[in-house]
Design a protein around this motif. Structure first.
Motif, PDB file in Angstrom:
ATOM      1  N   SER A  60       0.609  -1.718   0.094  1.00 20.84           N
ATOM      2  CA  SER A  60       0.272  -0.148  -0.021  1.00 20.84           C
ATOM      3  C   SER A  60       0.968   1.389   0.224  1.00 20.84           C
ATOM      4  O   SER A  60       1.995   1.615   0.696  1.00 20.84           O
ATOM      5  CB  SER A  60      -0.825   0.105   1.412  1.00 20.84           C
ATOM      6  OG  SER A  60      -2.232   1.102   1.506  1.00 20.84           O
ATOM      7  N   GLU A  97       1.566   4.928   2.510  1.00 23.14           N
ATOM      8  CA  GLU A  97      -0.504   4.751   2.484  1.00 23.14           C
ATOM      9  C   GLU A  97      -1.080   4.849   1.543  1.00 23.14           C
ATOM     10  O   GLU A  97      -0.227   6.082   0.448  1.00 23.14           O
ATOM     11  CB  GLU A  97      -1.076   6.079   3.785  1.00 23.14           C
ATOM     12  CG  GLU A  97      -1.886   6.297   4.179  1.00 23.14           C
ATOM     13  CD  GLU A  97      -2.578   7.194   4.838  1.00 23.14           C
ATOM     14  OE1 GLU A  97      -3.886   8.033   4.561  1.00 23.14           O
ATOM     15  OE2 GLU A  97      -1.533   7.269   5.399  1.00 23.14           O
ATOM     16  N   TYR A  98      -1.770   4.750   1.363  1.00 19.61           N
ATOM     17  CA  TYR A  98      -3.188   4.340  -0.500  1.00 19.61           C
ATOM     18  C   TYR A  98      -3.833   5.409  -0.222  1.00 19.61           C
ATOM     19  O   TYR A  98      -4.628   5.732   0.945  1.00 19.61           O
ATOM     20  CB  TYR A  98      -3.042   3.252  -0.611  1.00 19.61           C
ATOM     21  CG  TYR A  98      -4.179   3.324  -1.801  1.00 19.61           C
ATOM     22  CD1 TYR A  98      -3.775   3.325  -2.208  1.00 19.61           C
ATOM     23  CD2 TYR A  98      -5.852   3.615  -1.046  1.00 19.61           C
ATOM     24  CE1 TYR A  98      -5.065   3.757  -4.422  1.00 19.61           C
ATOM     25  CE2 TYR A  98      -6.650   3.601  -2.682  1.00 19.61           C
ATOM     26  CZ  TYR A  98      -6.605   3.256  -3.697  1.00 19.61           C
ATOM     27  OH  TYR A  98      -7.215   3.509  -4.728  1.00 19.61           O
ATOM     28  N   ILE A 114       1.863  12.692   6.761  1.00 21.46           N
ATOM     29  CA  ILE A 114       2.305  11.390   6.301  1.00 21.46           C
ATOM     30  C   ILE A 114       3.237  10.695   6.370  1.00 21.46           C
ATOM     31  O   ILE A 114       4.831  11.458   5.971  1.00 21.46           O
ATOM     32  CB  ILE A 114       1.481  10.863   4.871  1.00 21.46           C
ATOM     33  CG1 ILE A 114       0.187  11.047   4.773  1.00 21.46           C
ATOM     34  CG2 ILE A 114       1.625   9.236   4.557  1.00 21.46           C
ATOM     35  CD1 ILE A 114      -0.564  11.051   3.484  1.00 21.46           C
ATOM     36  N   SER A 130       8.834  12.411   6.592  1.00 24.36           N
ATOM     37  CA  SER A 130       7.518  12.577   6.761  1.00 24.36           C
ATOM     38  C   SER A 130       6.982  13.653   6.066  1.00 24.36           C
ATOM     39  O   SER A 130       7.728  14.877   5.532  1.00 24.36           O
ATOM     40  CB  SER A 130       6.149  12.652   8.388  1.00 24.36           C
ATOM     41  OG  SER A 130       6.838  11.430   9.157  1.00 24.36           O
TER      42      SER A 130
END
Length: 421
Positions: A60, A97-98, A114, A130
């Protein structure tokens, strides 16, 4: 004006191909997904040559891809980075992260933090590995920047390139994202340090063995090439550390490839002066050997124990004895032991302090208890086994004890029979 996503149209064959990829996402090849789009050929080449292997096990993710026209303005600068630093810049474009197109449009104005693939290397300061995504409610424009205050690096999402629902999204962005601490312009304008690491070790005295091993292995050239970008930190064993290696640790007899891995195990791919080393946030640090051999392997545990910097490999604990060299982007520290990776030398402790000798880096405290591995319970005695003759003495004492009990039993029986008569 709201942002418009240009969703690509696939032929039935291509759609089936991507659905098959989605069903076996563990074997995902990002370069294959990008190959139908010639506008991303330069970025695809960078991904393919640097981090494609890191992406294969990911199930993902969201990739922020830079089109050729936007990448060309920084391509000359990225070429000046070492291969490892260039790979870290690319890892910063992989969000773990998708994010679907709809999810991207629901990003709050306050932003969404993220984690990127770069954060997982352990080389990012705090959470600066991030990215912070924000959306302008009036225009719908989604911006991406580092969470570091006043970070100059930012980009804007242009369009959707492709989307495999619930697994992978690829969006185009209008700029290369640079992690906090990387300065591409500085790499162009600042002359390289050009440090001769071997000479610095010889000048530092008591590091002649390490200097000769580095020169003979050829890895020193790789270390010096990594001076750009985030820099490097070397932990170099003293000559005494090499002379104190147990006889069953035959470092010189290792194959050249393994010897190079051991040497890379002594190097962090980031510049840490002593003050930063003492306040390191994540004690488990990847090494240059980690980058060659795979995430999670060949890591060092760095901590402060009783006022000294301790470096634990899992089977060896050493302490920092001195600063040999410290000038950004290179720091070199002398260490009291040869850092032996357990991936090569096994799971049992290799080095223990001699009787009466304080444990390195512990300020006189004994070494921590280390439970024996299952192999050590069933296998032959290691060099940590009992001293010669110890087992024989135990057997003799045990036999004498059993004999004494046997004699006592016979005497007791005889007395009992006599009383009965």
């Amino acid at each position: 004006m709201a942002i418009t996503f240009l969703i690509s149209h696939f032929t039935p064959t291509a759609l089936l191909y991507f659905l098959l990829l989605s069903s076996s996402i563990h074997a995902l090849n990002i370069t294959t997904l990008l190959s139908p789009y010639p506008d991303f050929s330069d970025f695809t080449d960078l991904i393919s040559s640097s981090i494609s292997g890191d992406l294969l096990p990911r199930s993902s993710l969201t990739l922020l891809a830079v089109p050729n026209p936007f990448l060309s303005s920084t391509s000359a600068l990225t070429r000046r980075l070492s291969p490892s630093s260039r790979a870290d810049v690319l890892r910063y474009h992989v969000l773990l992260e998708y994010l679907s197109p709809d999810a991207l449009l629901l990003i709050p104005p306050s932003g969404k933090l993220i984690t990127t693939l770069y954060q997982t290397t352990g080389r990012a300061t705090n959470n600066f590995g991030s990215v912070n995504l924000t959306r302008d409610p009036s225009t719908g424009v989604v911006s991406i920047r580092s969470p570091a205050p006043f970070s100059p690096s930012n980009a804007t999402v242009l369009s959707l390139v492709t989307n495999l629902p619930y697994n992978v999204s690829i969006f185009s962005v209008n700029s290369l994202l640079v992690p906090y601490g990387f300065d591409l312009m500085a790499s162009e304008t600042r002359p390289p340090l050009g440090l001769n690491i071997t000479k610095a070790l010889i000048d530092g005295h008591n590091f002649n063995v390490a200097a000769s091993m580095l020169a003979a292995s050829g890895v020193v050239e790789e270390f010096e090439a990594d001076e750009g970008g985030a820099g490097i930190t070397l932990f170099v064993p003293t000559d005494t550390a090499f002379s104190n290696l147990p006889s069953n640790v035959r470092l010189q007899s290792l194959a050249a490839e393994k010897k190079a891995v051991v040497l890379k195990f002594h190097v962090l791919h980031s510049y840490y002066p002593l003050g930063s080393l003492e306040s390191i946030v994540n004690p488990v640090q990847p090494t240059l050997a980690t980058e060659d051999m795979g995430a999670g392997s060949y890591t060092l545990n760095i901590s402060r124990i009783n006022g000294s910097m301790a470096i634990n490999t899992g089977i060896v604990q050493a302490s920092v004895t001195q600063t040999v060299f410290d000038q950004k982007p290179v720091s070199i520290f002398g260490v009291s032991e040869v850092l032996l990776p357990r991936e090569i030398f096994g799971k049992n402790p290799i080095l223990t302090p001699k009787p009466g000798t304080p444990f390195p880096g512990s300020g006189g405290a004994p070494p921590p208890d280390i439970s024996p591995s299952p192999e050590s319970l069933t296998g032959p005695p290691s060099h940590l086994s009992s001293p010669p003759g110890f087992r024989e003495e135990i057997r003799s004492e045990a036999a004498a004890a059993v004999g004494g009990l046997w004699s006592f039993g016979i005497a007791s029986s005889c007395i009992g029979l006599y009383l009965m008569v």
